[in-house]
Design an enzyme around this catalytic site. Structure first.
Site, PDB file in Angstrom:
ATOM      1  CE1 TYR A 274      -3.623   2.620   0.706  1.00 41.96           C
ATOM      2  CE2 TYR A 274      -2.262   3.321   2.555  1.00 41.96           C
ATOM      3  CZ  TYR A 274      -3.336   3.534   1.702  1.00 41.96           C
ATOM      4  OH  TYR A 274      -4.111   4.656   1.860  1.00 41.96           O
TER       5      TYR A 274
ATOM      6  CG  ASP B  81       5.748   3.737   0.767  1.00 45.57           C
ATOM      7  OD1 ASP B  81       6.083   4.400   1.771  1.00 45.57           O
ATOM      8  OD2 ASP B  81       4.569   3.578   0.414  1.00 45.57           O
TER       9      ASP B  81
ATOM     10  CE  LYS C 283       1.263   5.156   8.267  1.00 44.32           C
ATOM     11  NZ  LYS C 283       1.205   4.309   7.114  1.00 44.32           N
TER      12      LYS C 283
HETATM   13  C1  LIG Z   1       0.557   4.820   5.772  1.00 50.96           C
HETATM   14  C2  LIG Z   1       1.284   4.553   4.517  1.00 50.96           C
HETATM   15  C3  LIG Z   1       1.171   5.403   3.411  1.00 50.96           C
HETATM   16  C4  LIG Z   1       0.203   6.541   3.357  1.00 50.96           C
HETATM   17  O1  LIG Z   1       0.461   7.508   4.309  1.00 50.96           O
HETATM   18  P1  LIG Z   1      -0.727   8.545   4.715  1.00 50.96           P
HETATM   19  O2  LIG Z   1      -0.044   9.496   5.630  1.00 50.96           O
HETATM   20  O3  LIG Z   1      -1.786   7.707   5.362  1.00 50.96           O
HETATM   21  O4  LIG Z   1      -1.189   9.169   3.463  1.00 50.96           O
HETATM   22  C5  LIG Z   1       1.967   5.158   2.309  1.00 50.96           C
HETATM   23  N1  LIG Z   1       2.820   4.124   2.300  1.00 50.96           N
HETATM   24  C6  LIG Z   1       2.948   3.285   3.332  1.00 50.96           C
HETATM   25  C7  LIG Z   1       3.940   2.177   3.278  1.00 50.96           C
HETATM   26  C8  LIG Z   1       2.172   3.462   4.476  1.00 50.96           C
HETATM   27  O5  LIG Z   1       2.280   2.591   5.488  1.00 50.96           O
END
Ligand SMILES: *Cc1c(COP(=O)(O)O)cnc(C)c1O
Length: 427
Positions: free
Chosen positions: A144, A239, A267
């Site tokens: 994701y 990511d 995060k």
């Molecule tokens: C949480 C997450 C996102 C998206 O971040 P948001 O701040 O919720 O938009 C993208 N990539 C990964 C791996 C994530 O865990």
């Protein structure tokens, strides 16, 4: 602060907010029941509006590595607040944040701040396309990367050449630019590049997956990925929105000594406030406006409160270097769950690294999206509620990772081990 119960708040929310929530997984749809509302959080504990205390393994979906409402982070936000909430000009916090990121994350030479992980991945992909002057991207099933159009794509019938929209509202024409391959599968990667010669701008991956439960790559897979992307002139984007500053101070790339071209962050970097960032090779980053032709911007990007919170969170990591401690907590939980499952004759996989883990009720080793789906989601839902009743909050889905904070050390971990074991016995 409303003193209403969770039930009455949820009833009001359902009238006004779609599904009663501002992010879908919070609605408890996959485990059943209604969500609880939280009025306060401190350390490892959430306090619900109904005055229940819960040991929290969601940690606000990853950011709270120091536990909730850490006094240092709170003080940093309060100090910044004295000077104003937003200036619309460059501010000193942004420079300090950039220096910390470049120091921590091995492959990042330059970085741009934004407001969420979704913005980070969306912008990194635009940058990769602008830099390579190619349109197609490769992503992996089960990874994701936020909710932008190019990334809400699932594997399609022509899997090697294009995917299918994974949400209503995503045009099929966008899906044609995204190739979706299975994670941990070298042959599929090779075939994906072969089927799209000279067309792949970038490969984006969660180097350790955390959004389909927690899954780690096979030995050598990430270095293979580094080689094959370089060979085909495609950029490699890690990511690390979830794994950055969590798996190690410098993320998975530090632990595995692999240098992606671009890295997405979020995060933990916001210390609990909304932040994202993307960075990497200076020659690639210099394609961003105002230096280069790739446009990207943000009214609140580099916001002083968010920067102050994030800087405090990163400085705490630097001072404490908590990774060995966190891993010991993770192993303790993993062993407790496996022992209880074994005693009950229940098959389970508990992938864990440092402060991330998840529990799949399956006899099949979990190494990609397809094997994650072999986990018994109905049994997980019962386990989830058994834990919640006893005072432990796990993510309300069989396909989410659990997060541990330094505040869990001691009583919270011991109690959680007991509750996991009791809950498994009760299944
Ligand atoms: C949480 C997450 C996102 C998206 O971040 P948001 O701040 O919720 O938009 C993208 N990539 C990964 C791996 C994530 O865990």
């Amino acid at each position: 602060m409303s003193l209403s119960s969770s039930d009455s708040l949820f009833a009001r929310a359902l009238q006004l907010i779609p599904g009663g929530v501002n992010s879908p997984v919070r609605a408890f749809r996959s485990v059943g029941g209604a969500p609880f509302f939280v009025k306060a959080a401190r350390g490892a504990t959430l306090v619900t509006v109904d005055d229940r205390e819960l040991i929290d393994f969601v940690c606000t979906w990853g950011p709270a590595i120091h536990g909730h409402n850490h006094p240092h982070i709170k003080a940093a936000i309060a100090a910044a607040l004295e000077n104003g909430t937003s200036f619309g000009t460059p501010n000193p916090y942004e420079v300090e944040m950039a220096e910390l990121i470049v120091k921590f994350v091995p492959s990042i030479q330059k970085v741009r701040m934004c407001n969420s992980g979704t913005e980070a991945t969306m912008s990194a992909i635009r940058l990769a396309r602008g830099f390579t002057q190619r349109d197609k991207i490769i992503k992996f099933s089960g990874c994701y990367h936020g909710h932008s159009d190019s990334l809400l794509i699932k594997a399609g019938s022509g899997a090697l050449t294009h995917g299918n929209p994974d949400s209503a509202g995503v045009p099929a024409s966008f899906a044609r630019e995204t190739v979706v391959l299975p994670y941990n599968d070298r042959a599929a990667l090779e075939a994906g590049f072969a089927a799209n010669p000279g067309e792949i701008a970038c490969v984006i991956i969660e180097p350790f997956c955390g959004n389909v439960g927690f899954i780690m790559p096979d030995a050598g897979y990430l270095s293979y990925l580094r080689e094959i992307t370089a060979k085909h002139g495609a950029l490699l984007i890690f990511d690390e929105v979830m794994t950055g500053f969590r798996i190690a101070k410098g993320g998975v790339q530090e632990r595995e000594t692999i240098a992606p071209d671009l890295t997405c962050l979020g995060k933990i970097i916001g210390g609990g406030l909304p932040v994202g960032a993307f960075g990497g090779r200076a020659d690639v980053m210099d394609h961003l406006a105002p230096l280069g032709p790739v446009y990207q911007a943000g009214t609140l990007s580099g916001n002083p409160l968010a920067m102050a919170a994030g800087i405090a969170a990163l400085r705490l990591l630097e001072e404490q270097n908590p990774y060995a401690r966190l891993d010991a907590l993770g192993q303790k939980l993993r062993n407790a769950v496996l022992a209880a499952c074994h005693a009950k004759g229940l098959a389970a996989q508990v992938p864990q690294c440092g402060s991330m883990f998840s529990i799949f009720f399956t006899a099949t080793p979990v190494r990609d999206y397809a094997t994650a789906l072999t986990g018994d989601a109905k049994l997980f839902a019962r386990f989830f509620h058994a834990c919640l009743t006893r005072g432990v909050y796990l993510a309300p889905s069989a396909y989410e990772a659990a997060f541990i904070s330094t505040a869990h050390e001691g009583a919270a971990i011991d109690r959680a081990c007991e509750i996991f074991a009791e809950s498994i016995r009760a299944l």
